[in-house]
Design an enzyme around this catalytic site. Structure first.
Site, short mmCIF file in Angstrom:
data_model
loop_
_atom_site.label_atom_id
_atom_site.label_comp_id
_atom_site.label_asym_id
_atom_site.label_seq_id
_atom_site.Cartn_x
_atom_site.Cartn_y
_atom_site.Cartn_z
N ALA A 1 -4.41 8.26 3.49
CA ALA A 1 -3.91 9.51 2.93
C ALA A 1 -2.99 9.20 1.75
O ALA A 1 -2.63 8.05 1.52
CB ALA A 1 -3.15 10.29 3.99
N MET A 2 -2.60 10.27 1.04
CA MET A 2 -1.80 10.08 -0.16
C MET A 2 -0.75 11.17 -0.30
O MET A 2 -1.03 12.35 -0.15
CB MET A 2 -2.74 10.06 -1.39
CG MET A 2 -2.04 9.86 -2.70
SD MET A 2 -1.22 8.24 -2.76
CE MET A 2 0.18 8.62 -3.80
N GLU A 3 0.48 10.71 -0.64
CA GLU A 3 1.66 11.58 -0.59
C GLU A 3 1.92 12.38 -1.87
O GLU A 3 3.08 12.75 -2.13
CB GLU A 3 2.89 10.71 -0.30
CG GLU A 3 3.31 9.75 -1.44
CD GLU A 3 2.77 8.33 -1.30
OE1 GLU A 3 1.73 8.15 -0.63
OE2 GLU A 3 3.38 7.40 -1.87
N GLU B 1 3.10 10.61 5.38
CA GLU B 1 2.96 11.20 4.04
C GLU B 1 4.07 12.22 3.78
O GLU B 1 4.60 12.30 2.68
CB GLU B 1 1.59 11.85 3.85
CG GLU B 1 0.39 10.93 4.13
CD GLU B 1 0.46 9.58 3.43
OE1 GLU B 1 1.05 9.48 2.34
OE2 GLU B 1 -0.08 8.60 3.99
N1 ARG Z 1 0.63 5.70 -0.72
C1 ARG Z 1 -0.45 5.85 0.23
C2 ARG Z 1 0.18 5.75 1.60
O1 ARG Z 1 0.76 4.81 2.00
C3 ARG Z 1 -1.50 4.81 0.09
C4 ARG Z 1 -2.37 4.95 -1.11
C5 ARG Z 1 -2.98 3.67 -1.49
N2 ARG Z 1 -4.16 3.82 -2.26
C6 ARG Z 1 -4.76 2.82 -2.90
N3 ARG Z 1 -5.85 3.08 -3.48
N4 ARG Z 1 -4.31 1.63 -2.95
O2 ARG Z 1 0.25 6.66 2.32
ZN ZN Z 2 2.69 5.26 2.46
#
Ligand code: ARG
Ligand code: ZN
Length: 884
Positions: free
Chosen positions: A261-263, A297
């Site tokens: 997932a992505m924040e 997230e």
């Molecule tokens: N920031 C996201 C999380 O820890 C992970 C995203 C990483 N995506 C990537 N393509 N490297 O929840």
């Molecule tokens: Zn994260």
């Protein structure tokens, strides 16, 4: 191509505001980016270098004037604009992209007909030319134009400030995000979606609208995600005093997503599997993962978004901290002990082995070729352990003081790990000089402990030796501060109260703020060799070392088996009680592997069985804890402890012990199955999950005996299960044993669930990770099955990722497992390099095996690296695996 931390330079242009316009189309999408630029360097008209990949440049304007072609240089990865003004100016760049053809799933792409984005780490450069780095923070306004029928819902970060109709059946929406942010937090979603809506009132009385978006048919499956979100918002207020800062919070679930997932600010985008759940389509483990990741997230809004990273080397600043926060959240929602056990298991199985291999890197890496390859268990999980150590050293209240100061100092900034460390230490007016080494030294420290009791002096001495092993590029290491939490048990198995301990010349007294006695002391081990002596120890104690796994180290101690059994029966520290059993299990497995290799007869001693029996029948214990205590250490954990890993022998031995346990504890296991039936109404909370997990572990043991009556027990559960947890548990138990029953239930399961991708993926994974002989061929066949699709990351993880977890088949002697995975890597690399690179990682420990396997694995790695047109992602992992 390799990028180094030491080369960091602050940007020479600030981007104050950014206006984005997206004209979404089926053939191409036009992106207009208008930036208010503030040059930072005075004098000298320096060029502005922007990142960009796979973009078609349409035009560049400076202050409304077309920039001449002679001032523009376009290369494969950059757009360089010459003679920029030295005073603030407006830059407008128009580019064209083809999201419908973007299979890499980074930047703007399509998933099941909807547009969505993934920009972290460096995906924004696939949307438009930009300074794609986290220390460039800007205020974003986003206008989206699209066909109204095909894309009725248009979302981006922040607040919806305008929307309306356009000509040709199009409509538009304008979103404004009041918080400055780096471009990796940008998000856009456009498509046919419906939402489940709810509200949360924050501690200061702000009404926040919460919306979880999915395709219409999936909305009923978002209830648990919504409950988890509200629980997370409340928890962050209560535990860290952190309140949500906008009136709207959106979550969108998409089926094609590289990671979990992505924040993105106020518009989190999730892999569907971490949002959608119902009792009939998700297991207890899925529900737990949803709670954890929804929390994760959401928590990023403060640890990641409000305070972000200066550069990608600092990734653990936000990820280690946020993983720590989601671990604590899940602990508070469920069972703290069981959660800790699960987290440490994951750390030891995945991170310790990474730290011992060619991809070993510090929590803050020194260099990378492709940042995506550094979203690792080291940065995330070891990073979380580093954060946990602050709390262990400073106490909960001290840790909170540090967090408060961190936000007070750095809200709205892009900072480094040093700044977090400084806030922690300054807030507590302390300094641990060797603690920062955790950020720069790779490798798992080995902590060797010997103990001795002096009856006459009534002292108990703990001698520590620490060694941080060599890792690639780091031949020499310094000792670093390891918090060693210790308790002493008296002969009745009760914790002794600890009064004082002498370390060298200094004497530390222990007491609790409330005046009660202390039963766990945190020793600060920070030298290569060190001694601690507890005073006033009235009888010879049994030491409980490294309670709650207080530091991410490999502990080697002189503790006897007798004492381990004692700890297994009595330790008040739930983690260490479990750990005592694991230590005994590891010793047993290693001993039997030696016998197996010599062709001698295997035998499990009674004490081990009896130890497990007493745990199994102890009704005072948490049943999920019992299930964990019954689980033997994994095959890979044992492989890591051998000079030359022998997957076949380890597998034989583990199966042998499982069957011994099953036949010796048959009655108790049967009782566990019969007395823990699932309630008709499914409930994912710990109280209800715990008996299920015990019942299903017991069932798996029993079915391993491959006796008709026991198999029937599982078949019955398979047929009558009212929830997917029980159904899949029965299916998994049954599919351990090759034969007709196995193939029948597998066929039946597919028939029943073939319409549901998330459930079908479990069916793929179950077959792929099977240890049955010759499974390589079966997995090759599944690559052609309609249930598989190489473009969908979840399916790749379910089939290929799961296959690699079966050591006997991935490391098949004839090299067929390696060849299979390499075939997939090369095919996938052309579509999705990020996911392809993840599938190379299982190769990285190839040197741990015998010569035959080494040659076979090396040949596949060489085949990969010598392929033309290989991505940087795959190249980095494969080539580093070969060199080290
Ligand atoms: N920031 C996201 C999380 O820890 C992970 C995203 C990483 N995506 C990537 N393509 N490297 O929840
Ligand atoms: Zn994260």
């Amino acid at each position: 191509k390799e990028i180094f931390l030491k080369d960091y330079k602050a940007p020479s242009f600030a981007f104050e505001t950014l206006n984005l316009k997206f004209q979404l189309g089926e053939e191409h999408t036009v992106v207009t980016s208008s930036i208010h630029v503030i040059p930072k360097t005075t004098g000298g008209k320096s060029p502005l270098v922007l990142d960009g990949e796979n973009l078609k440049l349409v035009s560049v304007k400076i202050n409304g004037q077309k920039l001449g072609d002679d001032k523009i240089t376009v290369s494969a990865r950059h757009l360089t604009l010459a003679s920029m003004p030295s005073t603030p100016f407006d830059l407008e760049i128009v580019t064209e992209i083809e999201p419908q053809n973007n299979t890499s799933l980074e930047g703007l792409y399509k998933s099941s007909g909807n547009f969505c984005t993934q920009c972290e780490a460096e995906g924004f450069r696939k949307i438009t030319y930009y300074q794609d780095r986290p220390d460039v923070m800007s205020k974003f306004t986003t206008r989206i134009e699209a066909d109204q029928k095909l894309y009725p819902v248009l979302l981006s970060n922040g607040n919806l400030v305008d929307q309306g109709k356009l000509t040709d059946g199009k409509h538009y929406a304008v979103w404004e995000d009041p918080f400055r942010k780096p471009c990796y937090l940008f998000a856009l979603v456009a498509g046919q979606l419906l939402s489940r809506d709810d509200t949360f009132t924050t501690c200061s009385g702000r009404q926040v609208l919460l919306r979880i978006w999915t395709p219409a048919e999936d909305v009923p499956k978002t209830e648990y995600a919504m409950e988890s979100l509200k629980a997370a918002m409340k928890w962050d207020e209560e535990v860290f005093g952190l309140e949500y800062d906008l009136d709207l919070f959106n979550i969108v679930a998409v089926p094609d997503f590289n990671m979990g997932a992505m924040e993105n600010k106020s518009l989190n985008i999730f892999n569907s599997k971490l949002v959608l759940a119902s009792p009939q389509t998700a297991t207890d483990a899925d529900f737990a993962a949803i709670e954890g990741v929804i929390g994760h997230e959401y928590f990023h809004n403060w640890t990641g978004n409000r305070v972000t990273c200066r550069d990608w080397f600092q990734l653990s600043l936000k990820e280690g901290l946020t993983v720590f926060r989601d671990q604590e959240f899940s602990s508070d929602m469920g069972s703290r002990g069981v959660k800790r056990i699960a987290d440490v298991c994951r750390l030891r199985i995945s991170q310790f082995s990474q730290d011992a291999g060619p991809m070993a890197h510090p929590v803050r890496p020194h260099s990378y070729i492709k940042m995506d390859n550094f979203y690792t268990v080291t940065v995330y999980e070891k990073g979380a352990e580093v954060v946990r150590m602050y709390q262990t050293l400073l106490g909960k209240a001290g840790f909170r003081k540090g967090m408060d100061l961190y936000f007070k100092r750095h809200d709205g900034q892009a900072v480094t790990c040093e700044e977090f460390l400084a806030a922690m230490f300054d807030a507590n007016q302390t300094k641990f000089p060797t603690f920062p080494l955790w950020y720069s030294q790779a490798g798992t420290p080995v902590l060797t402990v010997t103990t001795s009791y002096n009856a006459e002096a009534q002292t108990f001495t703990i001698k520590c030796r620490q060694e941080v092993p060599q890792t690639p590029g780091q031949p020499e290491k310094e000792p670093m501060l390891l918090p060693l939490a210790v308790g002493l048990l008296d002969s009745k198995g009760h914790d002794m109260s600890l009064s004082s301990v002498k370390e060298g010349a200094s004497l530390h007294n222990f007491s609790n703020p409330d005046g009660s006695s202390v039963t766990t002391a945190v020793l600060r081990v920070d030298k290569a060799e060190q001694e601690f002596t507890f005073l006033d120890v009235k009888e010879k104690p049994v030491a409980s070392l490294l309670r709650n796994f207080s530091a991410p180290v490999r502990l080697v101690s002189d503790i006897s088996d007798k004492d381990l059994f004692f700890l297994l029966a009595h330790d008040s520290d739930e983690f260490n009680r479990w750990e005592a059993g694991q230590t005994l299990g590891r010793k047993l497995m290693l001993n039997l592997v030696t016998l197996q290799q010599k062709g001698e007869k295997l035998r499990v001693d009674d004490a081990f069985i009896e130890g497990l029996r007493s745990i199994l029948i102890d009704s005072s214990l948490d049943k999920e804890f019992v299930a964990k205590a019954l689980t033997l250490p994994g095959e890979s954990e044992v492989a890591d402890l051998m000079p030359i890993a022998d997957p076949d022998a380890i597998h034989e031995v583990r199966r042998f012990i499982i069957k011994q346990i099953a036949s010796n504890l048959r009655q108790e296991l049967l009782k566990a199955v019969k007395t823990n039936p699932s309630a008709e109404l499914y409930d994912p909370t710990h109280k209800h999950r715990a008996p299920r997990s015990l019942k299903n572990s017991a069932l798996a043991y029993l079915v391993s005996l491959d006796e008709p009556a026991l198999t029937d027990l599982a078949l019955h559960q398979y047929k009558t299960a009212s929830n997917l947890t029980d159904k899949v548990a029965a299916l998994a138990a049954l599919s351990q044993n090759p034969g007709e029953i196995r193939s029948d239930v597998l066929a039946n399961f597919y028939d029943q669930y073939k319409g549901d991708n998330l459930v079908t993926n479990k069916w793929l994974a179950l077959q792929a990770m099977s240890d049955i002989p010759g499974n390589v061929e079966q997995v090759r066949k599944l690559l052609e099955h309609p249930a598989f699709d190489i473009r969908n990351p979840n399916k790749v993880y379910s089939l290929i990722g799961a296959f690699c977890s079966s050591a006997v088949n991935f490391h098949a002697k004839d090299g067929s497992g390696y060849a299979l995975v390499a075939d997939v890597v090369l095919q996938l690399d052309k579509l999705n390099p990020q996911v392809a690179a993840r599938m190379v990682s299982p190769f990285s420990r190839w040197r741990r095996f015998d010569e035959g396997r080494q040659a076979a694995a090396k040949a596949q790695l060489e085949r990969i690296t010598s392929t033309n047109g290989l991505s940087d992602n795959v190249y980095e992992i494969a080539s580093k695996s070969l060199v080290a």
